[in-house]
Scaffold this motif. Structure first.
Motif, short mmCIF file in Angstrom:
data_model
loop_
_atom_site.label_atom_id
_atom_site.label_comp_id
_atom_site.label_asym_id
_atom_site.label_seq_id
_atom_site.Cartn_x
_atom_site.Cartn_y
_atom_site.Cartn_z
N GLU B 6 -40.10 -20.36 6.11
CA GLU B 6 -39.19 -19.66 7.03
C GLU B 6 -37.91 -19.24 6.30
OE1 GLU B 6 -39.00 -18.71 10.45
OE2 GLU B 6 -41.13 -18.67 9.97
N ILE B 7 -37.40 -20.16 5.48
CA ILE B 7 -36.14 -19.88 4.79
C ILE B 7 -36.33 -18.78 3.76
CG2 ILE B 7 -34.46 -20.84 3.18
CD1 ILE B 7 -34.73 -23.45 4.74
N ILE B 8 -37.49 -18.82 3.08
CA ILE B 8 -37.74 -17.76 2.10
C ILE B 8 -37.85 -16.42 2.81
CG2 ILE B 8 -39.46 -16.88 0.46
CD1 ILE B 8 -39.96 -19.77 -0.34
N LYS B 9 -38.45 -16.45 4.04
CA LYS B 9 -38.56 -15.21 4.79
C LYS B 9 -37.21 -14.72 5.29
CE LYS B 9 -41.47 -14.00 8.25
NZ LYS B 9 -42.43 -14.28 9.33
N ASP B 10 -36.37 -15.66 5.71
CA ASP B 10 -35.06 -15.29 6.25
C ASP B 10 -33.97 -16.11 5.58
OD1 ASP B 10 -32.95 -14.45 7.64
OD2 ASP B 10 -33.56 -15.27 9.57
N PRO B 11 -33.40 -15.62 4.47
CA PRO B 11 -32.44 -16.40 3.69
C PRO B 11 -31.19 -16.76 4.47
CG PRO B 11 -33.06 -14.38 2.56
CD PRO B 11 -33.60 -14.28 3.93
N ALA B 12 -30.92 -16.06 5.59
CA ALA B 12 -29.71 -16.36 6.37
C ALA B 12 -29.78 -17.76 6.95
CB ALA B 12 -29.53 -15.33 7.47
N GLN B 13 -31.00 -18.34 7.03
CA GLN B 13 -31.12 -19.67 7.61
C GLN B 13 -30.83 -20.77 6.61
OE1 GLN B 13 -35.00 -19.98 9.30
NE2 GLN B 13 -34.63 -18.33 10.76
N LEU B 14 -30.64 -20.41 5.35
CA LEU B 14 -30.43 -21.42 4.31
C LEU B 14 -29.19 -22.26 4.60
CD1 LEU B 14 -31.31 -22.49 1.55
CD2 LEU B 14 -29.84 -20.81 0.51
N GLY B 15 -28.09 -21.58 4.99
CA GLY B 15 -26.84 -22.30 5.24
C GLY B 15 -26.98 -23.33 6.35
N PRO B 16 -27.42 -22.91 7.57
CA PRO B 16 -27.60 -23.88 8.65
C PRO B 16 -28.57 -25.01 8.29
CG PRO B 16 -27.72 -21.65 9.50
CD PRO B 16 -27.62 -21.53 8.02
N TRP B 17 -29.64 -24.65 7.57
CA TRP B 17 -30.62 -25.67 7.19
C TRP B 17 -29.98 -26.72 6.29
CZ3 TRP B 17 -32.40 -26.62 2.13
CH2 TRP B 17 -33.42 -27.56 2.04
N PHE B 18 -29.20 -26.26 5.33
CA PHE B 18 -28.55 -27.17 4.40
C PHE B 18 -27.54 -28.05 5.13
CE2 PHE B 18 -25.52 -28.22 0.99
CZ PHE B 18 -26.39 -28.84 0.13
N HIS B 19 -26.83 -27.42 6.09
CA HIS B 19 -25.85 -28.15 6.89
C HIS B 19 -26.54 -29.28 7.66
CE1 HIS B 19 -21.96 -28.50 8.86
NE2 HIS B 19 -22.60 -28.68 9.99
N ASN B 20 -27.69 -28.96 8.29
CA ASN B 20 -28.43 -29.97 9.05
C ASN B 20 -28.95 -31.07 8.14
OD1 ASN B 20 -28.01 -28.83 11.52
ND2 ASN B 20 -29.82 -27.51 11.40
N LEU B 21 -29.37 -30.68 6.93
CA LEU B 21 -29.87 -31.66 5.97
C LEU B 21 -28.77 -32.67 5.65
CD1 LEU B 21 -32.33 -32.24 4.00
CD2 LEU B 21 -30.92 -31.15 2.27
N LEU B 22 -27.55 -32.16 5.40
CA LEU B 22 -26.44 -33.05 5.08
C LEU B 22 -26.12 -33.95 6.28
CD1 LEU B 22 -23.97 -30.73 3.12
CD2 LEU B 22 -25.42 -32.54 2.23
N LEU B 23 -26.19 -33.38 7.49
CA LEU B 23 -25.93 -34.18 8.68
C LEU B 23 -26.95 -35.30 8.80
CD1 LEU B 23 -24.97 -31.62 11.47
CD2 LEU B 23 -23.48 -33.16 10.20
N SER B 24 -28.23 -35.00 8.53
CA SER B 24 -29.27 -36.01 8.65
C SER B 24 -29.12 -37.09 7.57
CB SER B 24 -30.65 -35.37 8.56
OG SER B 24 -30.84 -34.82 7.28
N LEU B 25 -28.41 -36.75 6.49
CA LEU B 25 -28.15 -37.74 5.45
C LEU B 25 -27.00 -38.66 5.83
CD1 LEU B 25 -28.57 -35.68 2.17
CD2 LEU B 25 -30.06 -37.45 3.05
N GLY B 26 -26.37 -38.38 6.98
CA GLY B 26 -25.34 -39.28 7.48
C GLY B 26 -23.92 -38.83 7.19
N LEU B 27 -23.72 -37.58 6.74
CA LEU B 27 -22.37 -37.08 6.52
C LEU B 27 -21.75 -36.66 7.84
CD1 LEU B 27 -23.46 -36.86 3.54
CD2 LEU B 27 -21.96 -34.91 3.31
N SER B 28 -20.44 -36.72 7.94
CA SER B 28 -19.78 -36.23 9.15
C SER B 28 -19.80 -34.70 9.13
CB SER B 28 -18.35 -36.73 9.23
OG SER B 28 -17.57 -36.10 8.24
#
Lengths: 165, 405
Positions: B6-28
């Motif tokens: 999905e991200i490769i198809k729509d690169p605009a989602q990279l930012g939100p995806w990365f943000h969610n990844l950091l959140l799931s790692l326990g960052l504020s």
């Protein structure tokens, strides 16, 4: 009272703005003064940015740094004694300007004490630039036109003075 | 895996995806945004700097071909590693500071130049929604920060303690400030049509189709504005025939004459990246940016379309640079103030008037396009007639008459 990150940034930017402003008058080299002035303008632009007034921030950079500061630097480069660097920091008008400065300070302190400043932050609207544009052609159309005419007159006058006869 | 696709198809989602990844790692949430922003800035920096390396190679190769030469062909296949070799050379060169130079401003000027150009790069949307900063005042921001280029050059010119450098600095201010005016007016005409200064929305607004198949690129709606923008961009990018800032035959090398080694390389970098950014802006504003067939289904295609358009504009810039000789400084300033500025005002007027006519969208588009072409032809005709008159006067004038003039 804990200090929020926003306040830290605000204090840093204020120090930058005021420090640069101080260096404008303390620097012995006219060119350096002009460059410190650019730093001070940047600080003000960043303060606007901190307030989420992006249009004002960009306009500050465009007008004050891109146009006015460049013009000041350009003009100082044409003055005499520029390359030598050292300048006297005061002249015969220092007494009068001291009085004016104290009066201005008094006025500002008066305003600071009299006005009841809002302490709660209002929500920032999404599209401020469209609102500014609308305000220019509706509520503030007369001041806007007056300023436009003033600028036009200044432009024509400048060309008339600079023209070869 | 599916998410990656999905991200490769729509690169605009990279930012939100990365943000969610950091959140799931326990960052504020704040820390996650901060980390995301810092990585974004680094990505932008790396992209701009690496693209410059290939740009320099490409420009040398293309200019060489246009001038019937071979160009760099020793380092690596097709000379691809030539820029690397140049970088190594520049890094190992002695860093010279001229006697009597103003050290702080002398060292600060190259940094300011590079900072300026990288800050401008932040508003270029390289794909559908793929933009470093989606500023609502994007175009104004571009104008504001491209104005800082003059400041860097002025600092360099003054602090070098060299009269050629100083003259170069003066020329930079005169040229950049003058040519910024037609540039701003053409951008204003575009903003009048689109009603937005956000670069991504600008590209988005050009997705309309007139008569069902003609793309609504502002370059097609306002060819005259596009031509003016292109000419002004040539001057803003300090390219021949407007490269008076570094005119070797007049002022040796311009404001960067005293710079050596890596500090010179920074000015060089600024020069090349500036052209790239101007081409990218031309592609975004006038050629539809990332718009193209099937972008709605597969957004990643937008990056491809955007790159092709940008490189085409850049190629045209290189083409002009490799072909035309340099103008004189008075000719250049006269051309800006007597031709480009009035012409740019005409495009603004045309856009403002025609876009408010009470007719259907298709007819408006045709009218605007037609009026622009008429204005372009008329302008070229007037310039041609003036030049012919001037040539005739010179041919008929006797030497005595020329002395009197």
């Amino acid at each position: 009272m804990a200090i929020t990150p926003q306040q830290v940034v605000f204090i840093l930017l204020s120090v930058l703005t005021l420090g640069c402003g101080l260096m404008v008058v303390l620097s012995r080299n006219l060119f350096h003064s002009a460059l410190w002035l650019v730093g001070s303008f940047f600080g003000v632009a960043a303060l606007y940015g901190l307030l989420e007034a992006e249009f004002l921030a960009v306009a500050q950079i465009l007008i004050y740094i891109g146009a006015i500061a460049t013009l000041i630097v350009f003009a100082t480069m044409l003055t005499r004694g520029m390359m030598l660097g050292r300048m006297k920091m005061s002249n015969f008008q220092s007494g009068i300007s001291g009085v004016v400065a104290i009066l201005l300070l008094g006025l500002l302190v008066l305003v600071l004490l009299q006005v009841s400043w809002p302490t709660e932050a209002l929500p920032v609207p999404d599209d401020t630039i469209a609102m500014i544009g609308n305000a220019f052609v509706s509520a503030y159309v007369i001041p806007f036109e007056v300023v436009s005419v003033l600028l036009l007159v200044a432009l024509v006058g400048a060309i008339m003075i600079a023209r070869e006869r | 895996m599916g998410q990656l696709l999905e991200i490769i198809k729509d690169p605009a989602q990279l930012g939100p995806w990365f943000h969610n990844l950091l959140l799931s790692l326990g960052l504020s949430a704040e820390l996650a945004s901060l980390v995301g922003d810092v990585i974004g800035v680094l990505l932008l920096l790396i992209m701009v700097l690496t693209s410059a390396i290939f740009l320099i190679w490409g420009e040398r190769k293309i200019a060489a071909r246009l001038q019937d030469r071979v160009g760099p062909n020793r380092a690596g296949p097709y000379g691809l590693l030539q820029t690397m070799a140049d970088i190594v050379k520049l890094l190992t060169k002695e860093d010279v500071t001229p006697a009597g130079a103003d050290r702080v401003s002398f060292n600060l000027a190259p940094a300011l130049s590079v900072m300026q150009i990288i800050m401008v790069a932040a508003i270029i949307p390289i794909g559908a929604g793929v933009v470093a900063v989606g500023l609502n005042v994007g175009l104004l921001y571009f104008v504001a920060f491209s104005g800082l280029a003059a400041m860097g050059a002025l600092m360099a010119g003054w602090s070098s303690n060299n009269k050629y450098a100083l003259l170069g600095g003066f020329r930079v201010v005169a040229q950049l400030l003058s040519y910024e005016i037609p540039l701003i007016f053409t951008l204003l005409a575009v903003v009048l049509l689109s009603g937005t200064m956000n670069t991504n929305s600008l590209a988005e607004a050009q997705g309309v189709r007139y008569f069902g198949f003609i793309p609504g690129w502002y370059g097609l709606l306002m060819p005259f504005a596009f031509v003016i923008f292109f000419v002004a961009a040539l001057a803003e990018g300090e390219r021949a025939p407007f490269d008076l800032l570094e005119a070797e035959s007049e002022i040796v090398a311009g404001f960067n004459i005293e710079y050596s080694g890596m500090k010179f390389a920074w000015f060089f970098l600024q020069f090349f990246v500036n052209s790239l950014i101007l081409s990218a802006l031309a592609a975004t504003v006038f050629l539809g940016g990332w718009q193209g067939p099937f972008v709605d289904q597969i957004p990643v295609l937008g990056i491809v379309y955007f790159s092709i358009k940008t490189l085409l504009v850049l190629f045209a810039l290189m083409w002009v640079r490799a072909t035309y000789p340099r103008l004189r400084i008075d000719q250049m300033m006269g051309f800006c103030w007597k031709v480009l500025v009035p012409a740019a005002l005409v495009t603004v007027l045309l856009a403002a008037v025609i876009w408010k006519l009470p007719v259907s969208e298709n007819i408006r588009a045709v009218l605007l396009s037609g009026a622009n072409i008429v204005a372009l032809v008329a302008t070229l005709g007037i310039i041609g007639a003036q030049l012919r008159k001037r040539v005739q006067r010179r041919q008929t004038a006797t030497p005595a008459a020329t002395v009197q003039v």
